[in-house]
Design a protein around this motif. Sequence first.
Motif, PDB file in Angstrom:
ATOM      1  N   ARG A  97       0.735  -1.286   0.104  1.00  0.00           N
ATOM      2  CA  ARG A  97       0.066  -0.137  -0.040  1.00  0.00           C
ATOM      3  C   ARG A  97       0.760   1.213  -0.133  1.00  0.00           C
ATOM      4  O   ARG A  97       0.182   2.332   0.181  1.00  0.00           O
ATOM      5  N   PRO A  99       4.022   2.545  -2.210  1.00  0.00           N
ATOM      6  CA  PRO A  99       4.861   2.605  -3.038  1.00  0.00           C
ATOM      7  C   PRO A  99       5.929   4.088  -2.661  1.00  0.00           C
ATOM      8  O   PRO A  99       5.522   4.867  -2.105  1.00  0.00           O
ATOM      9  N   ARG A 131      -1.759   6.781  -8.220  1.00  0.00           N
ATOM     10  CA  ARG A 131      -2.924   6.065  -8.729  1.00  0.00           C
ATOM     11  C   ARG A 131      -2.456   5.631 -10.088  1.00  0.00           C
ATOM     12  O   ARG A 131      -2.853   4.436 -10.185  1.00  0.00           O
ATOM     13  N   GLN A 133       0.268   4.912 -11.662  1.00  0.00           N
ATOM     14  CA  GLN A 133       1.360   3.749 -11.426  1.00  0.00           C
ATOM     15  C   GLN A 133       0.728   2.520 -10.898  1.00  0.00           C
ATOM     16  O   GLN A 133       0.926   1.441 -11.206  1.00  0.00           O
ATOM     17  N   SER A 134      -0.032   2.421  -9.761  1.00  0.00           N
ATOM     18  CA  SER A 134      -0.602   1.543  -9.096  1.00  0.00           C
ATOM     19  C   SER A 134      -1.752   0.732 -10.110  1.00  0.00           C
ATOM     20  O   SER A 134      -1.420  -0.508 -10.078  1.00  0.00           O
TER      21      SER A 134
END
Length: 144
Positions: A97, A99, A131, A133-134
Motif C-alpha cells: 500500500r 509505493p 494512482r 502507477q498503481s
Amino acid sequence: MADPVRPQDFGLSRLRDTMAMWTENPEVGTPEYMAPELYAVDNNIVTHKTDVYSFGVLLWAMLSGKRPWEGLKMVVIAYRVNVQKARPPLDAIPPARLPPKLARLLRQCWDAAPDRRPAAAELVKELLLVREQSARGPAPTAAE
C-alpha cells in the motif's frame, strides 16, 4: 419515497485573501493530527501548510488502518512531534500500500518546515500519479 442524498453544499465557503492568520490559540485542534508548529509556544501564525501536515497524518491513518499516536496524551504527542521530530511510522503501512512515491509524499507533508510542505495542487498531482502507477502494476525489476 425518500429524498436522494444530496452532495455537501459549500456555497457559504470563501477563499481567504491571505495564506496566514494570526491567532491567540494556535494549539487548538485534534492533537494526533496537529502540525509541529502548532505546539510551539512562541508561534502565533497558522498557515494552510498545517492542513497539509494533517492531510499526511490522515493519509497515513487510512493506509495503515491505525490511529496516530493512539493512547498518548497531548503533551506526549507535542513533545514527540515538535521536539523529537517524530512522525507516524511508515513501516506500519503494508508495503503493497506504500509505493516509494507515496512514502516520499508523506515525508514531504510532514516536513518540520511548513514552507517546504507541498501545496494542495501538488498533492493532487502526486496522488494522481501514484494512482496511475498503481493501476499499471508494479514496475519490472532489472532482473526481469
